[in-house]
Design an enzyme around this catalytic site. Structure first.
Site, PDB file in Angstrom:
ATOM      1  N   ASP A  35      37.399  -1.596  12.631  1.00  0.00           N
ATOM      2  CA  ASP A  35      36.009  -1.479  13.078  1.00  0.00           C
ATOM      3  C   ASP A  35      35.765  -0.173  13.807  1.00  0.00           C
ATOM      4  O   ASP A  35      34.634   0.300  13.862  1.00  0.00           O
ATOM      5  CB  ASP A  35      35.642  -2.665  13.973  1.00  0.00           C
ATOM      6  CG  ASP A  35      35.364  -3.917  13.167  1.00  0.00           C
ATOM      7  OD1 ASP A  35      34.191  -4.246  12.968  1.00  0.00           O
ATOM      8  OD2 ASP A  35      36.326  -4.553  12.696  1.00  0.00           O
ATOM      9  N   CYS A  51      42.090 -11.390   8.516  1.00  0.00           N
ATOM     10  CA  CYS A  51      40.632 -11.405   8.577  1.00  0.00           C
ATOM     11  C   CYS A  51      40.036 -11.050   7.210  1.00  0.00           C
ATOM     12  O   CYS A  51      40.635 -11.325   6.168  1.00  0.00           O
ATOM     13  CB  CYS A  51      40.132 -10.457   9.665  1.00  0.00           C
ATOM     14  SG  CYS A  51      38.399 -10.720  10.140  1.00  0.00           S
TER      15      CYS A  51
END
Length: 275
Positions: A167, A98
């Site tokens: 996150d 990512c």
């Protein structure tokens, strides 16, 4: 449209991506808002699954020092870059998944320090954030190869280290990151490739201390397949949990720590988070 509404819109539309970028944008918007309380409420709803966003808003509501908080984040980023870059040595192949601004900043710092290495990155469907990583690194002159997600085993097989962002981190030391992260961490462990998570410690979710479960965000199915055939269901989870046993260390402004030690340090340094 005022700055708060504009920021909320850009976050929801993914024009502002990444937990720290979202947090920074929220701090700036909050600082310019006349009604601080209303601004906090609107911004918090932009990404309810982002603990760093909630944490910086809590800081602002309590201490009110937006400029000081931005300065701290800048100083902490430099610390993380310095600490993380020490894990990158000449001749290594670094695997990442990512796009993490924290990971890319570490790799750029290592490259500027004269270290020569390669990067393998998976594309990260359905929005291909891996391409953002590849483009950023290539611009710096860092050799980078992009792999389709299903070729992650090949990307990891010759890698020496796996470094990803995150996150959220729970009270149990579970890391939440882009879908595929635990799968790839399991592959990395199979090949004895150490897995490091690079993050600011404000991504810790204090609600998990009180029994709340981290919500794993699902996005619109049309992002995967706009008009699937009748009878075909679509799963579009954005994130997944990574077992702390798969993680060699969490790299943050607090140092390189095992997940369980990281939680204890966060409690000491950021006690106001769990009050």
């Amino acid at each position: 449209m005022d700055v708060v509404d504009k920021t909320v819109k850009e976050i929801k539309e993914l024009k502002i991506q990444g937990a720290e970028n979202i947090a920074r944008a929220a701090i700036v918007a909050w600082s310019k808002a006349k009604d601080k309380k209303k601004a906090s409420e609107k911004l918090a709803k932009a990404r309810p699954t982002e603990p760093m966003l909630r944490n910086v808003l809590k800081y602002l509501e309590r201490f009110g020092d937006a400029e000081g908080l931005l300065k701290k984040l800048d100083e902490d980023r430099k610390k993380i870059e310095e600490i993380g870059s020490k894990k990158i040595q000449d001749g290594l192949i670094v695997y990442t998944h990512c796009h993490s601004s924290t990971v890319t900043s570490i790799l750029k710092r290592a490259w500027k320090d004269g270290k020569k290495f390669e990067v393998h990155v998976t594309e990260t469907r359905p929005f291909f954030q891996g391409r953002i990583t590849a483009k950023e690194l290539a611009t710096e002159g860092i050799p980078v190869t992009i792999f389709v997600d299903s070729a992650a085993r090949l990307a990891l097989k010759k890698a020496n280290i796996m470094m990803i962002g995150c996150d959220a981190i729970t009270a149990e030391g579970i890391v939440i990151n882009k879908i595929g992260s635990e799968l790839f961490a399991e592959v990395a462990n199979r090949y004895d490739v150490p897995v490091y998570v690079a993050t600011h410690s404000l991504k810790f979710d204090p609600l998990t201390f009180f029994g709340f479960e981290v919500e794993i965000e699902k996005r619109a199915t049309k992002e995967v397949w706009d008009k699937p055939p009748k009878g075909v269901r679509i799963s579009n989870y954005v994130f997944e949990k990574i077992n702390p046993k798969l993680i060699a260390g969490i790299i943050s402004e607090l140092g390189v720590l095992k997940p369980e030690t990281f939680i204890q340090e966060v409690k000491k340094v950021y006690g106001w988070l769990i009050e």
